[in-house]
Write a protein that holds these residues in place. Structure first.
Motif, PDB file in Angstrom:
ATOM      1  N   GLU A 187       0.706  -1.154   0.058  1.00 47.08           N
ATOM      2  CA  GLU A 187       0.054  -0.106   0.013  1.00 47.08           C
ATOM      3  C   GLU A 187       0.932   1.271  -0.022  1.00 47.08           C
ATOM      4  O   GLU A 187       1.780   1.302   0.727  1.00 47.08           O
ATOM      5  N   ILE A 188       0.585   2.245  -0.580  1.00 47.23           N
ATOM      6  CA  ILE A 188       1.204   3.405  -0.896  1.00 47.23           C
ATOM      7  C   ILE A 188       0.339   4.712  -0.425  1.00 47.23           C
ATOM      8  O   ILE A 188      -0.727   4.763  -0.986  1.00 47.23           O
ATOM      9  N   PRO A 189       0.585   5.505   0.438  1.00 45.23           N
ATOM     10  CA  PRO A 189       0.034   6.822   0.574  1.00 45.23           C
ATOM     11  C   PRO A 189      -0.247   7.695  -0.676  1.00 45.23           C
ATOM     12  O   PRO A 189       0.384   7.598  -1.533  1.00 45.23           O
ATOM     13  N   ASN A 190      -1.489   8.310  -0.754  1.00 44.93           N
ATOM     14  CA  ASN A 190      -1.808   8.978  -1.823  1.00 44.93           C
ATOM     15  C   ASN A 190      -0.874  10.416  -1.881  1.00 44.93           C
ATOM     16  O   ASN A 190      -0.860  10.917  -3.049  1.00 44.93           O
ATOM     17  N   ILE A 191      -0.190  10.457  -1.014  1.00 48.54           N
ATOM     18  CA  ILE A 191       0.677  11.882  -1.103  1.00 48.54           C
ATOM     19  C   ILE A 191       2.097  11.245  -1.920  1.00 48.54           C
ATOM     20  O   ILE A 191       2.771  12.426  -1.984  1.00 48.54           O
TER      21      ILE A 191
END
Length: 178
Positions: A36-40
């Motif tokens: 998972e990757i943060p949307n920032i």
């Protein structure tokens, strides 16, 4: 921007990368990894080069920049080459064996220690005292190796225990060594 985060990631020929705003999937010869990757965090792919960028320039985002670049790079290396780790059992009577889906260790206790092997890790025991672990997931590999090592930490007086390959134990003099 982070110095590590600015570095481009070179994608080998046999690796496929799929990403959207919240996750990235890396598929290669040795398996498939997803994180998972943060949307920032912004990911830009140009030809066979992947760059990790920033959507904002805040302290929190800059702190995550290098981290996620390293995580993605480890995923690419893992599915294309695999990571390996070697553990050495040092002590009288210490030995290991693989039985089915678990590794059985004799470490001087009154009972054998049985540890279940995760699906993503392959374990090979040579000479009864050398354990070679291989996996495409670097984080899982390190965690499993530390779980094995936790059963007998290397001790400084006799040098016995479970050691990583190449690890040096700083020996102490005992009572009579003063």
């Amino acid at each position: 921007m982070s110095r590590i985060g600015k570095l481009p990631i070179k994608i080998p020929e046999n690796v496929d990368i799929n990403y959207n705003d919240s996750s990235i999937t890396v598929k290669g010869k040795f398996g498939t990894l997803t994180t998972e990757i943060p949307n920032i965090i912004d990911i830009i792919q140009e030809n066979k080069i992947l760059k990790v960028g920033l959507k904002e320039n805040t302290k929190k985002v800059r702190a995550l920049h290098g981290l996620y670049r390293t995580l993605i790079n480890n995923m690419v290396i893992g599915v294309s080459e695999q990571f390996d780790l070697t553990l050495i059992l040092k002590g009288v009577g210490y030995r290991a064996a693989v039985q089915g889906k678990e590794i059985v260790l004799s470490l001087g206790y009154s009972h054998p220690v049985k540890i279940e092997i995760p699906k993503q890790i392959s374990v090979e025991v040579t000479q009864n005292t050398t354990i070679t672990l291989k996996s495409c997931d670097k984080e899982l590999l390190g965690l499993f190796a530390s779980n094995i090592r936790a059963w007998r930490q290397p001790e400084p007086y006799k040098g016995k225990g479970i050691l990583y390959k190449g690890e040096q134990i700083i020996r102490k003099a005992g009572k009579s060594g003063k």
